[in-house]
Design a protein around this motif. Sequence first.
Motif, PDB file in Angstrom:
ATOM      1  N   ILE A   1      66.644  25.862  73.939  1.00  0.00           N
ATOM      2  CA  ILE A   1      67.380  26.196  72.014  1.00  0.00           C
ATOM      3  C   ILE A   1      68.647  25.354  72.786  1.00  0.00           C
ATOM      4  O   ILE A   1      69.533  25.982  73.944  1.00  0.00           O
ATOM      5  CB  ILE A   1      67.815  28.045  72.567  1.00  0.00           C
ATOM      6  N   ASP A   2      69.479  25.021  71.310  1.00  0.00           N
ATOM      7  CA  ASP A   2      70.363  24.628  71.224  1.00  0.00           C
ATOM      8  C   ASP A   2      70.771  25.394  70.597  1.00  0.00           C
ATOM      9  O   ASP A   2      70.999  25.880  69.016  1.00  0.00           O
ATOM     10  CB  ASP A   2      69.969  23.697  69.823  1.00  0.00           C
ATOM     11  N   PHE A   3      72.355  26.299  70.859  1.00  0.00           N
ATOM     12  CA  PHE A   3      72.601  27.541  70.480  1.00  0.00           C
ATOM     13  C   PHE A   3      73.924  27.077  69.838  1.00  0.00           C
ATOM     14  O   PHE A   3      73.979  27.859  68.683  1.00  0.00           O
ATOM     15  CB  PHE A   3      73.058  28.476  72.150  1.00  0.00           C
ATOM     16  N   ALA A   4      73.606  25.668  69.794  1.00  0.00           N
ATOM     17  CA  ALA A   4      75.358  25.229  68.932  1.00  0.00           C
ATOM     18  C   ALA A   4      74.369  25.215  67.165  1.00  0.00           C
ATOM     19  O   ALA A   4      75.230  25.344  66.194  1.00  0.00           O
ATOM     20  CB  ALA A   4      75.937  23.806  68.944  1.00  0.00           C
ATOM     21  N   ALA A   5      72.520  24.789  67.457  1.00  0.00           N
ATOM     22  CA  ALA A   5      72.408  24.813  65.910  1.00  0.00           C
ATOM     23  C   ALA A   5      71.759  26.105  65.599  1.00  0.00           C
ATOM     24  O   ALA A   5      71.478  26.488  64.154  1.00  0.00           O
ATOM     25  CB  ALA A   5      71.460  23.290  65.981  1.00  0.00           C
ATOM     26  N   SER A   6      71.390  26.627  66.171  1.00  0.00           N
ATOM     27  CA  SER A   6      70.489  27.813  66.451  1.00  0.00           C
ATOM     28  C   SER A   6      70.716  29.372  66.548  1.00  0.00           C
ATOM     29  O   SER A   6      71.404  29.422  67.810  1.00  0.00           O
ATOM     30  CB  SER A   6      69.071  27.776  67.913  1.00  0.00           C
TER      31      SER A   6
ATOM     32  N   PHE B   1      75.464  34.623  68.135  1.00  0.00           N
ATOM     33  CA  PHE B   1      74.611  35.879  68.135  1.00  0.00           C
ATOM     34  C   PHE B   1      75.515  37.009  67.111  1.00  0.00           C
ATOM     35  O   PHE B   1      76.726  37.624  67.665  1.00  0.00           O
ATOM     36  CB  PHE B   1      74.644  36.024  69.034  1.00  0.00           C
ATOM     37  N   GLN B   2      75.198  37.517  66.484  1.00  0.00           N
ATOM     38  CA  GLN B   2      74.845  38.670  65.959  1.00  0.00           C
ATOM     39  C   GLN B   2      74.092  40.473  65.626  1.00  0.00           C
ATOM     40  O   GLN B   2      72.704  39.610  65.546  1.00  0.00           O
ATOM     41  CB  GLN B   2      75.606  39.060  64.241  1.00  0.00           C
ATOM     42  N   SER B   3      74.106  41.304  66.272  1.00  0.00           N
ATOM     43  CA  SER B   3      74.040  42.384  65.140  1.00  0.00           C
ATOM     44  C   SER B   3      73.868  42.859  64.572  1.00  0.00           C
ATOM     45  O   SER B   3      75.002  42.942  64.154  1.00  0.00           O
ATOM     46  CB  SER B   3      74.005  43.126  66.877  1.00  0.00           C
ATOM     47  N   MET B   4      72.385  43.083  63.311  1.00  0.00           N
ATOM     48  CA  MET B   4      72.355  43.299  62.659  1.00  0.00           C
ATOM     49  C   MET B   4      71.414  44.428  61.719  1.00  0.00           C
ATOM     50  O   MET B   4      70.923  44.466  63.111  1.00  0.00           O
ATOM     51  CB  MET B   4      72.379  42.426  61.370  1.00  0.00           C
ATOM     52  N   ASP B   5      71.720  45.137  60.589  1.00  0.00           N
ATOM     53  CA  ASP B   5      70.818  46.135  60.153  1.00  0.00           C
ATOM     54  C   ASP B   5      70.510  46.349  59.044  1.00  0.00           C
ATOM     55  O   ASP B   5      69.426  46.230  59.029  1.00  0.00           O
ATOM     56  CB  ASP B   5      71.528  47.905  60.289  1.00  0.00           C
ATOM     57  N   SER B   6      71.360  45.755  58.042  1.00  0.00           N
ATOM     58  CA  SER B   6      71.411  45.023  56.944  1.00  0.00           C
ATOM     59  C   SER B   6      72.038  44.026  56.362  1.00  0.00           C
ATOM     60  O   SER B   6      73.378  43.534  56.094  1.00  0.00           O
ATOM     61  CB  SER B   6      70.985  46.449  55.996  1.00  0.00           C
ATOM     62  N   VAL B   7      71.856  43.532  55.315  1.00  0.00           N
ATOM     63  CA  VAL B   7      72.536  42.532  54.805  1.00  0.00           C
ATOM     64  C   VAL B   7      72.344  43.027  53.097  1.00  0.00           C
ATOM     65  O   VAL B   7      71.139  43.094  52.254  1.00  0.00           O
ATOM     66  CB  VAL B   7      71.842  41.343  54.490  1.00  0.00           C
ATOM     67  N   GLY B   8      73.821  43.711  52.689  1.00  0.00           N
ATOM     68  CA  GLY B   8      73.970  44.074  51.343  1.00  0.00           C
ATOM     69  C   GLY B   8      72.833  45.591  51.528  1.00  0.00           C
ATOM     70  O   GLY B   8      73.899  46.551  52.627  1.00  0.00           O
ATOM     71  N   ASP B   9      72.412  45.465  49.926  1.00  0.00           N
ATOM     72  CA  ASP B   9      71.677  47.204  50.540  1.00  0.00           C
ATOM     73  C   ASP B   9      70.441  46.742  50.545  1.00  0.00           C
ATOM     74  O   ASP B   9      69.431  47.932  51.034  1.00  0.00           O
ATOM     75  CB  ASP B   9      71.374  47.644  49.458  1.00  0.00           C
ATOM     76  N   ILE B  10      69.667  45.580  51.431  1.00  0.00           N
ATOM     77  CA  ILE B  10      68.722  46.063  51.864  1.00  0.00           C
ATOM     78  C   ILE B  10      68.444  45.714  53.427  1.00  0.00           C
ATOM     79  O   ILE B  10      69.683  44.543  53.405  1.00  0.00           O
ATOM     80  CB  ILE B  10      67.904  44.218  51.563  1.00  0.00           C
TER      81      ILE B  10
ATOM     82  N   GLY C   1      76.910  23.461  62.582  1.00  0.00           N
ATOM     83  CA  GLY C   1      77.089  24.605  63.117  1.00  0.00           C
ATOM     84  C   GLY C   1      78.051  25.139  62.184  1.00  0.00           C
ATOM     85  O   GLY C   1      78.506  26.232  62.326  1.00  0.00           O
ATOM     86  N   ASP C   2      79.547  24.281  61.894  1.00  0.00           N
ATOM     87  CA  ASP C   2      80.334  25.168  61.241  1.00  0.00           C
ATOM     88  C   ASP C   2      79.852  25.342  59.372  1.00  0.00           C
ATOM     89  O   ASP C   2      80.565  26.100  59.353  1.00  0.00           O
ATOM     90  CB  ASP C   2      81.471  23.970  61.416  1.00  0.00           C
TER      91      ASP C   2
END
Length: 777
Positions: free
Chosen positions: A362-367, A500-509, A483-484
């Motif tokens: 895994i290339d974390f700079a791009a993935s 990396f980010q933890s998410m539950d929704s984007v907007g109201d979806i 990556g930028d």
Amino acid sequence: MPPPSVVDSWLAARRFGVVIDAGSSGSRLQVYSWRDARAVRLGQDVNALNTLPKVEKGTRDGEQWSLKVEPGEWSLIRQEEQLLYALRSRLIAGLSSFAHNLEGIGSYLAPLLEHARTHIPPSLQSETPVFLLATAGMRLLSPLQQAEVLQATCHFLRFHSNFRIDDQSPAGPCGSSVRIITGEEEGLFGWIAVNYLMDGFTGSEDDRLTYGFLDMGGASTQIAFEPSKVERDKAQNLLDVRLRLLDGNDIRHQVFVTTWLGYGTNQARERYVGQVINSYEEDRISSSTEEHVLDPCLPKNLALTEFPVQPESSSPHSKKPHALVGTGSFEQCLRQTLPLLNKDAPCPDTHCLFNGVYVPPIDFAASNFIGVSEYWYSTEQIFDLGGPYDVVQYERAASEFCSRDWADIWKEHEESRQQGRLGGDGEVEEDGQIVGTGKWGLDVEIARLQMQCFKAAWIVNVLHEGIGLPRIVDPGGNSTTGGDKVAEQAKTKGLGRPTFQSMDSVGDIAISWTLGKMVLEASREVPAASLSSRPIVDPIDDIPDIANSPVQPIRPPLLDFDAIEDQISHHLPPSLTRHSLGFSPVAFMFYIFVVVLIAGVTYRLRHRIRSTLRRFISKRDRGYLAEGYSMEEGQALNGGSSSSPPWSPSSSRTSLQFLPSRLSSTFGLRSSRPPAINVNGHASFRPGQHSPVRVFSFPLQNGAVTPDILNGTATSFVPGSPRLHDGSIMSKGSFSSLSSRSRNSSNMNLSSLIPRQTISRTNSGMHIPVGSLFREE
């Protein structure tokens, strides 16, 4: 509420789709909608069509687009059924709980089906697809139980709704509409949902950068991502994900997906408890009777009684329940949970992450990865750190929480419940204003607070020691990989740095694998730009060599003999089990039953089978019948035809042109009445009268009827009659030989049926026109 009216402008060219997520803790229905691609194309710029169909909520009013079946939410069923459901759902509310109560599936799914009917116009329901996709709970059932539950579910949905459901196929009784999906399919659908919401599918193919997807539940954890172009050519077991843009062109991505069973938070905790108790039993003094085990992964002074799941080799004392007392040391908890990753397991390939599972580099700079489910709950609900992930900040918050005394944590939780105005996002709200943070609300249960320290340590180990996410990240990123650009794109959505980010929704979806399934379904309905384009299908159905693929769909068999035997094994003696016999006695008895059934049916039909064999095998009989038919049609036996019809007026022979009623009945012919016979022996007809039948012409010799083969006239031929050396057929002069094929076996002399008259030797033949015996005019 009634469904929206068809005159509503919002419904213009709108399509709907329904997904039921049948999980282990309950079933959730979600209604999605999108505009028809043909209508979107009208008046749109070509560049504006370089996107996927816009999938959104299926309703416009609040949260009515989703409904989860839980205790207390069955407002649509009778009151006497609510108590029964609530009692059952407190134990287990998933579809898998009906494996031994198939009759209850209908009442369990009825509120969900009614909710969908309420919010989708009746005129559109017949073209609205519905999918019931079962996950972890159904995977734990035996194949026979899986098949029974799917069959009952399919029957209920098919006969109690007007929604579009697939026909039976190898995928299941309702095709792909009702089935069990694998953990890999969940990961693929989740990957589609994340990239759809984060615009990962927009732009040209060279500039398109997709996001990786991480999902962790109680039993397993999944990863799905698209390797870099360099690694893509060397990677193994990549799956094709094909989607169709609004302009009809297809986009294709090669995605790697895998699942680690047993590496979810709940099962990891079970393995950890067993490990801690085993270590305690090995180190304690034999004379000590104290059963208290120190646990650094519990808040300070929290005592829990655990029932470990131990292997058979463990000592009997280790299987007894033990009291675990928390010491609240997050750093020590990190060290003790690290061996659970099993990183020392043999790796069959060149690159593995943990537990010997192959994953491409895994290339974390791009993935850039997005985590959902437990990644979100363990960071947001307690620490209020959902979103962009900072390992230093996260470990500091976890260390502070673990070191707190459990009495203080429990007191704060009770105060939050009494206020009744706390949200689950860690914010304290009064009169619409945020007045405090770092609190937890009504959505946070006691069990979450008890396990938060362990789950936080497990999340950190999986991310950094398992998947390999760097602990220190260069804020500027690597400009050569783009990556930028991805970071800037995520920043415009208010999500911060995307490593990396933890998410539950984007907007109201909400981010859910059900959304990914609907994006795939909406893409499937877009007309292709080229006739040579392949139909859009689920990624698992696009595998060319599914037999050798590591991702195998779940296809419950029609008959599972091992599962049947497991259910009745306690009634069988040990000597009759499959382990003693070496084969399944249930399967053996089934095949014996099939053989006996076939033998019985064959015996009952033996006479019909025998006659059929005689008809199609005996060529001699068929040849005789053909000769008999040729006689009846007035044709020569040698295959030729006579030069002139036997009923021709030019014939010099005396013809007998009448057909007695008895002869007509003998041959099964119909004749209205026999024609009159004139003095010359020929039949006379009135003017305008047609001959009702065609008659045979028989030359008479010595007062008997004999065949005349050489002259081409019809013959009185009996199949099997002996022939003379000149080819003629021997006849005894009886007319009964002509009617030998009749059911009437009585003999009849033709001389008794005609008037006596002098017959000259030169013209001793009396001819009967052939056709009158068999053909009606």
